[in-house]
Scaffold this motif. Structure first.
Motif, short mmCIF file in Angstrom:
data_model
loop_
_atom_site.label_atom_id
_atom_site.label_comp_id
_atom_site.label_asym_id
_atom_site.label_seq_id
_atom_site.Cartn_x
_atom_site.Cartn_y
_atom_site.Cartn_z
N PRO A 15 -2.96 -2.32 -11.70
CA PRO A 15 -2.06 -2.03 -12.81
C PRO A 15 -2.01 -3.19 -13.81
N ILE A 16 -1.76 -2.86 -15.05
CA ILE A 16 -1.53 -3.86 -16.09
C ILE A 16 -0.12 -4.40 -15.86
N LEU A 17 0.03 -5.72 -15.86
CA LEU A 17 1.31 -6.32 -15.51
C LEU A 17 2.09 -6.90 -16.69
N ILE A 18 1.49 -6.93 -17.87
CA ILE A 18 2.18 -7.45 -19.05
C ILE A 18 2.43 -6.31 -20.03
N SER A 19 3.66 -6.21 -20.49
CA SER A 19 4.02 -5.21 -21.48
C SER A 19 4.83 -5.90 -22.58
N GLU B 37 6.25 -9.98 -18.05
CA GLU B 37 5.54 -9.58 -16.84
C GLU B 37 6.42 -8.59 -16.09
N MET B 38 5.82 -7.48 -15.69
CA MET B 38 6.56 -6.43 -15.01
C MET B 38 6.49 -6.61 -13.50
N PRO B 39 7.58 -6.30 -12.80
CA PRO B 39 7.52 -6.33 -11.34
C PRO B 39 6.60 -5.21 -10.85
N THR B 40 5.92 -5.45 -9.74
CA THR B 40 4.97 -4.46 -9.22
C THR B 40 5.60 -3.48 -8.25
N ASN B 41 6.79 -3.79 -7.77
CA ASN B 41 7.38 -2.97 -6.71
C ASN B 41 8.76 -2.43 -7.07
N ALA B 42 9.13 -2.49 -8.35
CA ALA B 42 10.46 -2.03 -8.74
C ALA B 42 10.47 -1.68 -10.22
N CYS B 43 11.49 -0.96 -10.63
CA CYS B 43 11.70 -0.65 -12.04
C CYS B 43 12.81 -1.56 -12.58
N LEU B 44 12.65 -2.01 -13.81
CA LEU B 44 13.65 -2.86 -14.45
C LEU B 44 14.56 -1.96 -15.27
N PHE B 45 15.80 -1.82 -14.84
CA PHE B 45 16.72 -0.89 -15.48
C PHE B 45 17.40 -1.47 -16.72
N GLY C 154 15.23 10.27 -18.96
CA GLY C 154 13.95 10.74 -18.48
C GLY C 154 12.97 9.64 -18.14
N ASP C 155 13.26 8.40 -18.56
CA ASP C 155 12.41 7.26 -18.24
C ASP C 155 13.01 6.48 -17.07
N CYS C 156 12.15 5.81 -16.31
CA CYS C 156 12.62 5.10 -15.12
C CYS C 156 13.02 3.67 -15.39
N CYS C 157 12.53 3.08 -16.50
CA CYS C 157 12.82 1.66 -16.73
C CYS C 157 12.67 1.33 -18.21
N VAL C 158 13.05 0.10 -18.58
CA VAL C 158 12.96 -0.32 -19.97
C VAL C 158 11.51 -0.42 -20.45
N PHE C 159 10.57 -0.70 -19.55
CA PHE C 159 9.16 -0.77 -19.95
C PHE C 159 8.64 0.60 -20.36
N CYS C 160 9.05 1.64 -19.66
CA CYS C 160 8.63 3.00 -20.00
C CYS C 160 9.26 3.47 -21.30
N PRO D 149 3.48 1.32 -19.60
CA PRO D 149 4.48 1.77 -18.62
C PRO D 149 4.47 0.87 -17.38
N CYS D 150 5.53 0.91 -16.63
CA CYS D 150 5.69 0.05 -15.46
C CYS D 150 4.60 0.33 -14.41
N PRO D 151 4.29 -0.66 -13.57
CA PRO D 151 3.27 -0.47 -12.53
C PRO D 151 3.51 0.72 -11.61
N PRO D 152 4.76 1.01 -11.18
CA PRO D 152 4.94 2.20 -10.34
C PRO D 152 4.50 3.49 -11.05
N ILE D 153 4.76 3.61 -12.35
CA ILE D 153 4.31 4.79 -13.10
C ILE D 153 2.79 4.77 -13.22
N GLN D 154 2.20 3.60 -13.51
CA GLN D 154 0.74 3.50 -13.62
C GLN D 154 0.06 3.94 -12.32
N GLU D 155 0.70 3.65 -11.19
CA GLU D 155 0.13 3.98 -9.89
C GLU D 155 0.56 5.36 -9.38
#
Length: 70
Positions: free
Chosen positions: A4-8, A22-30, A46-52, A58-64
């Motif tokens: 996953p891309i880690l910088i947004s 840098e985005m966390p790889t195992n969580a969403c940032l609310f 409808g979005d899971c985090c501020v990155f989305c 989008p956050c790593p969990p969404i990318q994966e």
């Protein structure tokens, strides 16, 4: 599957301040406080985090395909 891309780049909808983060790889940032104006960002409906909602990537969990939301 590619790593996953880690910088947004977050863009504040209030003041247009941009910040690379840098985005966390195992969580969403609310929540995130804008460094430009101080407004507290939170995900749009409808979005899971501020990155989305506000990021260029989008956050790593969404990318994966394994998001913690719904």
């Amino acid at each position: 599957m590619a790593d996953p891309i880690l910088i947004s780049r977050l863009r504040c909808p209030e003041c247009d301040h941009e910040e690379d983060m840098e985005m966390p790889t195992n969580a969403c940032l609310f929540f995130h406080n804008c460094a430009g104006c101080g407004v507290r960002l939170q995900p749009l409906q409808g979005d899971c985090c501020v990155f989305c909602s506000y990021g260029t990537v989008p956050c790593p969990p969404i990318q994966e395909g394994d998001c913690c939301h719904g």
